[in-house]
Design an enzyme around this catalytic site. Sequence first.
Site, PDB file in Angstrom:
ATOM      1  N   HIS A  47       0.449  -0.990   0.164  1.00  0.00           N
ATOM      2  CA  HIS A  47       0.061  -0.514   0.114  1.00  0.00           C
ATOM      3  C   HIS A  47       1.081   1.304   0.189  1.00  0.00           C
ATOM      4  O   HIS A  47       1.478   1.542   0.886  1.00  0.00           O
ATOM      5  CB  HIS A  47      -0.803   0.136   1.254  1.00  0.00           C
ATOM      6  CG  HIS A  47      -2.045   0.812   1.072  1.00  0.00           C
ATOM      7  ND1 HIS A  47      -3.348   0.581   0.963  1.00  0.00           N
ATOM      8  CD2 HIS A  47      -1.732   2.445   0.895  1.00  0.00           C
ATOM      9  CE1 HIS A  47      -4.110   1.543   0.847  1.00  0.00           C
ATOM     10  NE2 HIS A  47      -3.075   2.917   1.092  1.00  0.00           N
ATOM     11  N   HIS A  49       1.473   4.936  -2.703  1.00  0.00           N
ATOM     12  CA  HIS A  49       0.569   5.655  -3.541  1.00  0.00           C
ATOM     13  C   HIS A  49       1.759   7.265  -4.220  1.00  0.00           C
ATOM     14  O   HIS A  49       2.896   6.760  -4.399  1.00  0.00           O
ATOM     15  CB  HIS A  49       0.125   6.873  -3.159  1.00  0.00           C
ATOM     16  CG  HIS A  49      -1.321   6.306  -2.524  1.00  0.00           C
ATOM     17  ND1 HIS A  49      -2.258   6.316  -3.245  1.00  0.00           N
ATOM     18  CD2 HIS A  49      -1.931   5.854  -1.160  1.00  0.00           C
ATOM     19  CE1 HIS A  49      -3.126   5.728  -2.439  1.00  0.00           C
ATOM     20  NE2 HIS A  49      -3.175   6.016  -1.009  1.00  0.00           N
ATOM     21  N   ASP A  51       2.170   9.002  -6.537  1.00  0.00           N
ATOM     22  CA  ASP A  51       2.057  10.960  -7.024  1.00  0.00           C
ATOM     23  C   ASP A  51       1.957  10.928  -5.439  1.00  0.00           C
ATOM     24  O   ASP A  51       2.766  12.274  -4.700  1.00  0.00           O
ATOM     25  CB  ASP A  51       0.981  11.197  -7.202  1.00  0.00           C
ATOM     26  CG  ASP A  51      -0.097  10.325  -6.498  1.00  0.00           C
ATOM     27  OD1 ASP A  51       0.270   9.569  -5.528  1.00  0.00           O
ATOM     28  OD2 ASP A  51      -1.705  10.284  -7.249  1.00  0.00           O
ATOM     29  N   GLY A 216     -10.765   7.776  -1.057  1.00  0.00           N
ATOM     30  CA  GLY A 216     -11.290   9.069  -1.447  1.00  0.00           C
ATOM     31  C   GLY A 216     -12.424   8.765  -0.504  1.00  0.00           C
ATOM     32  O   GLY A 216     -12.182   8.432   0.674  1.00  0.00           O
ATOM     33  N   HIS A 245     -10.181   1.023  -0.044  1.00  0.00           N
ATOM     34  CA  HIS A 245      -9.629   2.181   1.555  1.00  0.00           C
ATOM     35  C   HIS A 245     -10.871   2.011   2.010  1.00  0.00           C
ATOM     36  O   HIS A 245     -11.885   2.339   0.871  1.00  0.00           O
ATOM     37  CB  HIS A 245      -9.440   3.176   0.353  1.00  0.00           C
ATOM     38  CG  HIS A 245      -8.167   3.857   0.193  1.00  0.00           C
ATOM     39  ND1 HIS A 245      -7.559   3.281  -0.887  1.00  0.00           N
ATOM     40  CD2 HIS A 245      -7.218   4.637   1.087  1.00  0.00           C
ATOM     41  CE1 HIS A 245      -6.253   3.102  -0.981  1.00  0.00           C
ATOM     42  NE2 HIS A 245      -5.736   4.530  -0.063  1.00  0.00           N
ATOM     43  N   GLU A 248     -10.630   3.592   7.126  1.00  0.00           N
ATOM     44  CA  GLU A 248      -8.823   4.261   7.543  1.00  0.00           C
ATOM     45  C   GLU A 248      -9.772   5.413   8.437  1.00  0.00           C
ATOM     46  O   GLU A 248      -8.971   5.876   9.512  1.00  0.00           O
ATOM     47  CB  GLU A 248      -8.277   4.967   6.250  1.00  0.00           C
ATOM     48  CG  GLU A 248      -7.838   5.667   6.958  1.00  0.00           C
ATOM     49  CD  GLU A 248      -6.524   6.690   5.165  1.00  0.00           C
ATOM     50  OE1 GLU A 248      -5.571   7.043   5.654  1.00  0.00           O
ATOM     51  OE2 GLU A 248      -7.407   6.670   4.578  1.00  0.00           O
ATOM     52  N   HIS A 269      -5.809   0.180   5.027  1.00  0.00           N
ATOM     53  CA  HIS A 269      -6.060   0.791   6.459  1.00  0.00           C
ATOM     54  C   HIS A 269      -7.120  -0.174   7.140  1.00  0.00           C
ATOM     55  O   HIS A 269      -6.583  -1.400   7.646  1.00  0.00           O
ATOM     56  CB  HIS A 269      -6.694   1.969   6.107  1.00  0.00           C
ATOM     57  CG  HIS A 269      -5.735   2.841   5.514  1.00  0.00           C
ATOM     58  ND1 HIS A 269      -4.234   3.884   6.235  1.00  0.00           N
ATOM     59  CD2 HIS A 269      -5.942   3.678   4.547  1.00  0.00           C
ATOM     60  CE1 HIS A 269      -3.498   4.292   4.798  1.00  0.00           C
ATOM     61  NE2 HIS A 269      -4.245   4.350   4.031  1.00  0.00           N
ATOM     62  N   ASP A 327       2.323   4.513   2.581  1.00  0.00           N
ATOM     63  CA  ASP A 327       1.343   4.921   2.353  1.00  0.00           C
ATOM     64  C   ASP A 327       1.695   6.243   0.928  1.00  0.00           C
ATOM     65  O   ASP A 327       1.273   6.446   0.400  1.00  0.00           O
ATOM     66  CB  ASP A 327       0.721   5.830   3.105  1.00  0.00           C
ATOM     67  CG  ASP A 327      -1.092   5.945   3.229  1.00  0.00           C
ATOM     68  OD1 ASP A 327      -1.695   5.413   2.142  1.00  0.00           O
ATOM     69  OD2 ASP A 327      -2.072   6.682   3.538  1.00  0.00           O
ATOM     70  N   ASP A 328       1.910   7.462   1.852  1.00  0.00           N
ATOM     71  CA  ASP A 328       2.613   8.608   1.274  1.00  0.00           C
ATOM     72  C   ASP A 328       4.241   8.595   1.634  1.00  0.00           C
ATOM     73  O   ASP A 328       3.717  10.663   2.139  1.00  0.00           O
ATOM     74  CB  ASP A 328       1.656   9.617   1.313  1.00  0.00           C
ATOM     75  CG  ASP A 328       0.617   9.553   0.309  1.00  0.00           C
ATOM     76  OD1 ASP A 328      -0.499   9.318  -1.096  1.00  0.00           O
ATOM     77  OD2 ASP A 328      -1.146   9.157   1.391  1.00  0.00           O
TER      78      ASP A 328
END
Length: 391
Positions: A47, A49, A51, A216, A245, A248, A269, A327-328
């Site tokens: 998991h 992303h 971007d 989202g 997702h 979360e 999550h 994640d990010d």
Amino acid sequence: MYVIVRLAATGFCTPVVSSLCTGRLSLSTMAEHSEQIVFDKPKVELHVHLDGAIRVQTILDVAKRRNITLPADTASEMAQHIVVHQPATLTEFLDKFSKYMHVVAGDREAIKRIAYEFVEDKAKEGVIYVEVRYSPHLLANTEVDPIPWNQEEGDVSPDDVVHLVNQGLSEGERAFKIKARSILCCMRHMPSWSMDVVELCKKYSQEGVVAIDLAGDESRNCEANPGHRMAYEEALHCGIHRTVHAGEVGPASVVKEAVEVLKAERIGHGYRTLEDQTLYKKLLALKMHFEVCPVSSKLTSACNADFTKHPVITLMKDKANYSLNTDDPLIFNSTLHLDYSIAQKYMGFTEEEFKRLNICAAKSSFLPEDEKKELLHTLYEAYGMIKTTAF
């Protein structure tokens, strides 16, 4: 977590470092903890992303080539604008992405480059298999309505985005000797995109795309947004793997919908599942995989403010099926090493548990069975779990 759906975060205090307890995330402190390696064996990440995992220097390089003005000229200065230094409101968080997404979106060279560099970065973290996710529409500038990031219409469609990312990942695989696959994201606020996403999953299923995701605002359920349900029904019909997702920041009912309506095979999550013990026990019995992101969950206030009370501790104690993920990492100025370090220091994780959760991740990966067996063998061998018989 995805850029469209961060909920407002409140202050928190964790035992990671003193700067965290005051609500300030020092770049140097985060970098220091990210470099602490508590598990130096091969890892699997499911998991993350694309971007949310771009190099700051790449953003600067692409902006310079495209003559795009940024608020800073050096990587360290630009990082000050991008990285979440403290828990943020939704508006503040989204502003971080607006600092750079318009730079790489719609640019063929940049899209391929970020995918290639992503593989290199994961290889440096000891990851031998990764599934990276992204929304093709959020990196496009044509054949998408609305065109994201206030871009002018160009010539890079969602289909082009997938092709370019596949190229970058494939070249990265060959260069850095790890395996990388991708997951395409539907966005809850844009159900009109979802059938496009599943069609792209079908088209590129033999070129590295292994699953579909839904990211989202969890308040947007499938009853009110049937486009997502239709896309997932088509995915199921065509044998496309499915993750969602859920749970979360939304309630356990979102997880239930993901499993029962969308037929999710994994949950992104899923922390709020524990609020419905009946559902939780059912998913435990089903060996449902939870894609857990400790650092992310703290900076977004998705979980209890205290790391020692994180839901993943319950998953660990119950021998649940889960993985640890970043994640990010761009936005959190983190690496996978940081999530593992926190798990060890504040959640009671041992090396044996790290081995177990990575084996769980490999078993729950969306690889074909023959490749999955090969991945598992590599882990068993690296973990010293293959018994030899003397003759």
